[in-house]
Design a protein around this motif. Structure first.
Motif, PDB file in Angstrom:
ATOM      1  N   VAL A 193      -2.287   0.855   0.861  1.00 55.33           N
ATOM      2  CA  VAL A 193      -2.298   1.366  -0.512  1.00 55.33           C
ATOM      3  C   VAL A 193      -2.924   0.321  -1.430  1.00 55.33           C
ATOM      4  N   ALA A 194      -4.074   0.661  -1.996  1.00 52.37           N
ATOM      5  CA  ALA A 194      -4.854  -0.301  -2.768  1.00 52.37           C
ATOM      6  C   ALA A 194      -4.572  -0.248  -4.265  1.00 52.37           C
ATOM      7  N   GLY A 195      -3.979   0.866  -4.738  1.00 50.96           N
ATOM      8  CA  GLY A 195      -3.806   1.007  -6.180  1.00 50.96           C
ATOM      9  C   GLY A 195      -2.556   1.772  -6.540  1.00 50.96           C
ATOM     10  N   LEU A 196      -2.219   1.684  -7.813  1.00 52.94           N
ATOM     11  CA  LEU A 196      -1.067   2.404  -8.343  1.00 52.94           C
ATOM     12  C   LEU A 196      -1.488   3.067  -9.643  1.00 52.94           C
ATOM     13  N   GLY A 197      -1.398   4.399  -9.670  1.00 51.98           N
ATOM     14  CA  GLY A 197      -1.865   5.143 -10.824  1.00 51.98           C
ATOM     15  C   GLY A 197      -0.735   5.725 -11.637  1.00 51.98           C
ATOM     16  N   PRO A 232      -9.054  13.898  -6.493  1.00 49.86           N
ATOM     17  CA  PRO A 232     -10.481  14.110  -6.779  1.00 49.86           C
ATOM     18  C   PRO A 232     -11.152  12.906  -7.445  1.00 49.86           C
ATOM     19  N   GLU A 233     -10.451  12.253  -8.364  1.00 51.36           N
ATOM     20  CA  GLU A 233     -11.082  11.142  -9.104  1.00 51.36           C
ATOM     21  C   GLU A 233     -11.362   9.937  -8.217  1.00 51.36           C
ATOM     22  N   THR A 234     -10.473   9.705  -7.238  1.00 57.03           N
ATOM     23  CA  THR A 234     -10.621   8.521  -6.378  1.00 57.03           C
ATOM     24  C   THR A 234     -10.331   8.921  -4.925  1.00 57.03           C
ATOM     25  N   PRO A 235     -11.192   9.748  -4.332  1.00 57.79           N
ATOM     26  CA  PRO A 235     -10.902  10.314  -3.001  1.00 57.79           C
ATOM     27  C   PRO A 235     -10.829   9.268  -1.889  1.00 57.79           C
TER      28      PRO A 235
END
Length: 389
Positions: free
Chosen positions: A43-47, A160-163
């Protein structure tokens, strides 16, 4: 000592949600127990998305007022605790530990306390936990603050924004609750966790009477369509990972005193959730448990031939509390309606990538929130420093 075998745990009901950040993962690497690191999603990010309260009035009509993705300095991972606990129990026995399958009662602990140098208690609830006194000074809530509902699913589409980016999503619906979506490794491979946290008595607090797993998932999706349609859009083809892939319940966030005293005069030391059970809203439970294990292990090794008496038990917990107090403070703050300066901060993260990244990395080290999160003056000063204003 465990009341279930490794196989019973592996084939049983999901026990939690979990997302471990780098420091917790490192503890597992240090003792060569990171068996699933190569298999679990990285997991590279947290939105964070925040629903626009003005638009919450019908299925599919809710809009996002805020939507951003903060990038982690080092990846996080989630492994279903059914996989991890079962694997660790088997490894413990293979490495020479004696594993006894038996539901421990206070009478058992009384016996063991007289025979062993140290008895540690890691239990979720029940008679053993009741031995540990609630620490009112560190437990501001005496009732559950969220109703919890978890579904482990296969078939969730990419965002969709960061597939191409594996990320945890925190969807905040003001006055209603939160939906968390996170990649995970389960018994049947890669999956995603859909996790509702509903304000008690509100529209998300509807899972208590649901026993059927399919009905639980259907209700989860129905609520997603109404309150987080941007997440529902990628969930139209999901199915449960297995018949035991759902969980619901609630508990009051509680800090307990670390020493449990036994009828026979002995003492035992509480571990992880026994002593610090925060709400899962900040995804810190497995991280705190890992920190607890590492802190206790270091204290045990340093003790040498000295006794593990009550004074040592208290000091050992205090060492863990030095870190976990930041987690508890932040988690309790996130359960309350956000004050204006926090809304400003979350909004600014949508415009300023360094703010989004710093907030995301606070999940790995919650002590950083002391610098800019709690006090309006510090938040304002921090945002000015980023914008150069």
């Amino acid at each position: 000592m465990s009341n279930r075998t490794a196989e019973e745990i592996r084939g049983g009901r999901v026990m939690s949600t979990q997302m471990q950040f780098d420091k917790a993962l490192q503890h597992e690497r240090d003792i060569e127990a990171n068996f699933w690191e190569s298999q679990a999603p990285k997991v590279a990010g947290l939105g964070v998305s925040v629903a626009d309260p003005e638009s919450v009035h019908g299925p599919g009509e809710t809009q996002r007022a805020i939507n951003w993705l903060g990038m982690l300095d080092r990846y996080a991972q989630s492994v279903d605790q059914r996989v991890k606990m079962a694997g660790w129990m088997e490894t413990f026995a293979q490495r020479g530990g004696q594993l006894v399958i038996h539901g421990a009662a206070v009478s058992d602990l009384d016996f063991f306390a007289g025979r062993y140098d140290l008895v540690l208690v890691a239990a979720g609830k029940g008679e053993l936990v009741s031995m540990f006194e609630r620490d009112a000074s560190r437990s501001p809530y005496d009732a559950p603050q969220r109703a919890l509902a978890v579904s482990y699913v296969h078939g969730l589409g990419p965002r969709p924004e960061t597939p191409d980016t594996e990320s945890v999503r925190c969807n905040l619906v003001p006055g209603v609750g939160e939906l968390f979506v996170m990649p995970c490794l389960t018994t049947s491979g890669r999956c995603d966790i859909l996790f509702w946290e509903g304000i008690p008595g509100g529209p998300l607090d509807v899972f208590q009477g649901i026993k059927d797993p399919g009905e639980h998932l259907a209700k989860t999706l129905e609520l997603m369509e109404e309150f987080t349609p941007w997440e529902y859009a990628r969930a139209t083809k999901v199915e449960l990972t297995d018949a035991n892939g759902t969980l619901s319940g609630r508990y009051a966030p509680t800090v307990r005193k670390p020493v449990g005293r036994l009828p026979g005069g002995g003492a035992v030391l509480g571990v992880a959730d026994v002593v610090v059970a925060n709400d899962p809203i900040t995804g810190q439970g497995s991280n705190s448990a890992s920190r607890c294990a590492a802190a206790y292990t270091a204290a045990i090794l340093e003790r040498g031939e000295e006794p593990f008496d009550e004074a040592w038990m208290q000091q050992t917990f205090d060492r863990f509390w030095d870190f976990v107090q930041h987690t508890t403070k932040w988690t309790n703050a996130m359960l309350a309606p956000p004050p204006e300066h926090i809304l400003n901060l979350i909004g600014a993260a949508g415009e300023l990538q360094p703010v989004a990244d710093r907030f995301a990395n606070g999940f790995a080290d919650p002590s950083d929130f002391e610098e800019y999160f709690y006090e309006p003056e510090k938040t304002e000063a921090y945002l000015k420093s980023v914008t150069g204003g």
